[in-house]
Design an enzyme around this catalytic site. Structure first.
Site, PDB file in Angstrom:
ATOM      1  N   SER A 129      33.656 -31.303 -50.585  1.00  0.00           N
ATOM      2  CA  SER A 129      33.920 -30.559 -51.813  1.00  0.00           C
ATOM      3  C   SER A 129      34.115 -29.098 -51.464  1.00  0.00           C
ATOM      4  O   SER A 129      33.756 -28.645 -50.380  1.00  0.00           O
ATOM      5  CB  SER A 129      32.736 -30.677 -52.762  1.00  0.00           C
ATOM      6  OG  SER A 129      31.652 -29.930 -52.238  1.00  0.00           O
ATOM      7  N   LYS A 130      34.691 -28.398 -52.415  1.00  0.00           N
ATOM      8  CA  LYS A 130      34.935 -26.978 -52.207  1.00  0.00           C
ATOM      9  C   LYS A 130      33.615 -26.243 -51.975  1.00  0.00           C
ATOM     10  O   LYS A 130      33.501 -25.393 -51.105  1.00  0.00           O
ATOM     11  CB  LYS A 130      35.625 -26.400 -53.431  1.00  0.00           C
ATOM     12  CG  LYS A 130      35.952 -24.939 -53.250  1.00  0.00           C
ATOM     13  CD  LYS A 130      36.595 -24.347 -54.476  1.00  0.00           C
ATOM     14  CE  LYS A 130      36.850 -22.867 -54.235  1.00  0.00           C
ATOM     15  NZ  LYS A 130      37.303 -22.172 -55.426  1.00  0.00           N
ATOM     16  N   ARG A 131      32.614 -26.627 -52.765  1.00  0.00           N
ATOM     17  CA  ARG A 131      31.345 -25.914 -52.691  1.00  0.00           C
ATOM     18  C   ARG A 131      30.722 -26.016 -51.299  1.00  0.00           C
ATOM     19  O   ARG A 131      30.282 -25.036 -50.733  1.00  0.00           O
ATOM     20  CB  ARG A 131      30.379 -26.427 -53.752  1.00  0.00           C
ATOM     21  CG  ARG A 131      29.451 -25.347 -54.237  1.00  0.00           C
ATOM     22  CD  ARG A 131      28.632 -25.746 -55.455  1.00  0.00           C
ATOM     23  NE  ARG A 131      29.100 -26.903 -56.183  1.00  0.00           N
ATOM     24  CZ  ARG A 131      28.478 -28.088 -56.166  1.00  0.00           C
ATOM     25  NH1 ARG A 131      27.413 -28.268 -55.419  1.00  0.00           N
ATOM     26  NH2 ARG A 131      28.947 -29.084 -56.883  1.00  0.00           N
TER      27      ARG A 131
END
Ligand code: GLU
Length: 494
Positions: free
Chosen positions: A246-248
């Protein structure tokens, strides 16, 4: 197979990430393979989170990857009347009901269900309301949502998934889910089905994270009397620690844009992403578009999670090394002229482009690309590692000093001698250059590699690269001589 119609329906709430791109690619390949159609549908009903920038980014990313669609982009918000009509119909035909339960009550029920490890948080309180009771509640202005009536009998929703096989979920494990919010907006589960019916979608190819949506959506298809499409659920993409990418947690490397900005060829990224969750059944890893369309099938999509091999704590890894090696493969093997075109914007951006590369110096430019691409991994490398080919101000790789390439103090005289001999010779063909360099080494009683490697560091800034005998004649002679004679200064500075 009857007409194949597939769709890619992103929610425009962020950039196009590699998981989304992979979904689009599988749908695209499946449509191409079966002479079908790919429909691009922007699921923009979440007004708070949808943005124009995201829509533009998704379209730009797909276009860059070379994924073309046959219909759309359609926008889900243009079809709210269809969604409302479907909700009304479900209500009128007894497949849905209005629920007036207050939030606190629902929260308490959900918590109790969680404690009991049950998936059914709502007990169907409002399902029992008589028409008179509903009318009464509505008259007093109590807000309501609309819930779908899940059959209250023994039995299961069953479907045959093209990837994972038979999937079954008991009715008793599915709660009466909400299809219309209290503000009157229809929710994803309903909109998505209504749109897929209208768009005559034959196959829904999406991530395994949608499996529980699928069982609920099949109930909606049945209630609306529409044929249920085929389903193919793709494995999730996990990192080495088995966490969902994920981006996070993984930053920009999950964005398609990252690959564009970092010198990846679109087809190389596509080729890499296809292999992230699918295999041809043999050991091939490199495909032309035609070969991929021919080889692709839903049945060969893996059931288990795909692993994105990225070590963010190791700066050597720009991204998954396989993506890098596939990119390097295409850099080396596509027609030189094609690579040269793609390198041009990189040089322009670094202020290294000379208009003559498209004119008088075109041959030299193409030859440079041809020589450099053998060792390079991304288009960026031409403007960074290859800088000395396009500019006089370049740094000498510190490795040249560490590896003793430029350590021997006598190199100061040896390289000046080499420059003098090269100057005195005529045209520096590879043969002439070799004879001069080897002859000098012999006279000096040193290994030929010593002056040659040092010359490479001074002329190209690098410790490795194309044959030095070819390079002496490839650069302008005055540049070769000047760079060799800079040896004093390089020693003085280090
Ligand atoms: N908008 C949904 C998503 O982006 C679509 C899922 C689907 O039905 O394919 O996850």
């Amino acid at each position: 197979m009857s007409e194949v119609r597939v769709r890619f329906p992103p929610s425009p709430t962020g950039y196009l990430h590699i998981g989304g791109a992979r979904t689009a690619i599988y749908n695209w390949l499946f449509a191409k393979k079966h002479g079908g159609k790919l429909i691009l549908r922007i699921e923009d009903t979440d007004a708070e989170r949808s943005t124009q920038a995201s829509i533009d980014g998704i379209i730009e990313g797909l276009t860059w990857l070379g994924i073309d669609w046959d219909e759309g982009p359609y926008f889900q918000t243009d079809f709210t009347a269809d969604h409302q009509a479907a909700a009304q119909r479900l209500l009128a035909e007894g497949h849905a009901y209005k629920c007036f339960c207050p939030k606190e009550e629902l929260d308490a029920k959900r918590e109790a269900a969680m404690a009991a490890k049950s998936e059914v948080g709502y007990d169907g309180t409002c399902r029992q309301l008589t028409p008179a009771q509903v009318a009464e509640k509505e008259a007093t202005g109590i807000p309501h949502v609309v819930r779908f009536k899940v059959p209250q009998k023994m039995g299961m929703v069953v479907f045959e998934d093209k990837v994972i096989g038979r999937v079954a979920r008991a009715y008793t494990d599915i709660e009466d889910f909400v299809i219309v919010r209290s503000n009157g907006m229809a929710l994803y589960l309903l909109c998505n089905v209504v749109d897929d019916i209208r768009d005559r979608i034959s196959h829904v190819i999406r991530g395994q994270d949608h499996l529980t949506n699928t069982t609920r959506q099949i109930l909606i298809y049945n209630a609306l009397g529409a044929p249920v499409p085929e389903f193919a659920h793709m494995p999730l993409t996990l990192d080495l620690k088995k966490a969902k990418i994920s981006k996070r947690s993984h930053g920009e490397i999950v964005a398609v844009q990252f690959y564009k900005q970092n010198g990846f060829l679109p087809w190389a990224l596509l080729n890499f992403l296809v292999l992230l969750g699918w295999s041809p059944g043999d050991d091939r890893e490199i495909f032309t578009k035609e070969e991929l369309i021919e080889a692709f099938s839903l049945e060969r999509i893996n059931k288990s999670a795909a692993i994105f091999n990225y070590r963010k704590d190791d700066p050597k890894f720009i991204t998954d090394p396989k993506a890098v090696s596939i990119n390097a493969h295409y850099l080396r093997t596509l027609p030189v002229a094609e690579i040269a075109e793609l390198v041009r914007p990189e040089l322009e951006a670094a202020n290294l482009w000379d208009a003559a590369y498209a004119g008088d110096k075109k041959e030299w430019y193409l030859k440079t690309i041809e020589m450099l691409r053998e060792r390079f991994h991304t288009l960026k490398d031409f403007a960074t590692i290859g800088r000395a080919f396009f500019a006089d101000d370049f740094e000498i790789d510190p490795q040249a000093l560490e590896k003793n390439v430029l350590k021997h103090p006598d190199l100061k005289t040896w390289l000046v001698l080499l420059a003098d001999r090269l100057e005195a010779a005529g045209e520096l063909t590879p043969e002439v250059s070799e004879e001069i360099a080897k002859g000098l080494a012999e006279e000096l009683g040193i290994k030929p590699g010593i002056p040659i490697n040092a010359a490479r560091a001074l002329i190209t800034g690098q410790v490795k690269g194309p044959s030095m005998f070819e390079l002496f004649g490839h650069f302008e002679k005055s540049k070769v001589l000047a760079r060799l004679r800079r040896v004093e200064q390089v020693f003085a500075n280090n």
